[in-house]
Enzyme design. Structure first.
Site, PDB file in Angstrom:
ATOM      1  N   TYR A 103       0.834  -1.207   0.000  1.00 42.26           N
ATOM      2  CA  TYR A 103       0.000   0.000   0.000  1.00 42.26           C
ATOM      3  C   TYR A 103       0.871   1.260   0.000  1.00 42.26           C
ATOM      4  O   TYR A 103       0.619   2.201  -0.747  1.00 42.26           O
ATOM      5  CB  TYR A 103      -0.919  -0.030   1.222  1.00 42.26           C
ATOM      6  N   THR A 138     -14.636   7.227   7.140  1.00 40.53           N
ATOM      7  CA  THR A 138     -15.642   7.261   6.076  1.00 40.53           C
ATOM      8  C   THR A 138     -16.696   6.178   6.323  1.00 40.53           C
ATOM      9  O   THR A 138     -16.452   5.219   7.064  1.00 40.53           O
ATOM     10  CB  THR A 138     -15.000   7.011   4.697  1.00 40.53           C
TER      11      THR A 138
END
Length: 197
Positions: A103, A138
């Site tokens: 990542y 989120t």
């Protein structure tokens, strides 16, 4: 975002409403992880690395190149500007944590594309800016959101909480409205720097 066909379909849909001048890419996907060499001596999985790069770097490139081509077809406005591309990286691209190598590599690649893309697209009047968020809470986290807030919130210098998606949107809007922002990476992280773990 990895499919040329689906990205072009989204661009065509946007173009049917008005000339495309803004691209904000916030997509996500699966990310593999683990230490480069595991406790059992095995190397990190190459396929998992490739898939993470595909979702978090190659897909950003795909959206950016196709959006840029569509924006380049519009008529210039004002001082010759045609539009802006806002990409999303992560502070992990600067200081990825242990076990986050795929990542971090992908997000580091997004950071690295920013200035080059801005320079490439300057003759066309297209700006490129990247937002590098820290921990943003989120709806995608679902039920885990409260646990993540309890973990990350206290680690953020100020304000002592995770970021909000509305704060990301506010920054994206500011970038879109400010014609002199170009080739820049903006951290949105409450001064958080990821520790090794």
């Amino acid at each position: 975002a990895t499919s040329e066909e689906s990205v072009n379909a989204a661009i065509a849909e946007a173009d049917s409403l008005a000339p495309l001048r803004i691209s904000v890419d916030t997509h996500g996907g699966p990310a593999s992880g683990g230490r480069l060499v595991g406790r059992d001596g095995s190397p990190l999985d190459l396929d998992g690395f490739k898939k993470t790069i595909e979702f978090y770097l190659t897909a950003v490139f795909n959206v950016m190149r196709l959006a840029a081509a569509a924006i380049a077809r519009t008529d210039p406005l004002g001082e010759g500007g045609r539009g802006v591309i806002v990409n999303t990286a992560s502070i992990a691209g600067y200081e990825g944590q242990i076990g986050q190598l795929p990542y971090a590599a992908a997000k580091g690649g997004v950071l690295g594309m920013t200035l080059v893309a801005a320079r490439d697209l300057s003759p066309l009047g297209i700006r490129v800016v990247t937002i590098a968020p820290g921990t943003i809470n989120t709806p995608a986290y679902g039920k885990a959101a409260d646990q993540l807030e309890q973990h990350w919130g206290p680690q953020v210098p100020f304000p002592k909480r995770m970021g909000r998606s509305t704060e990301y949107a506010q920054l994206a809007q500011s970038i879109i409205e400010n014609d002199y922002l170009n080739g820049e990476i903006i951290r949105l992280d409450g001064a958080l720097r990821f520790p090794p773990k």
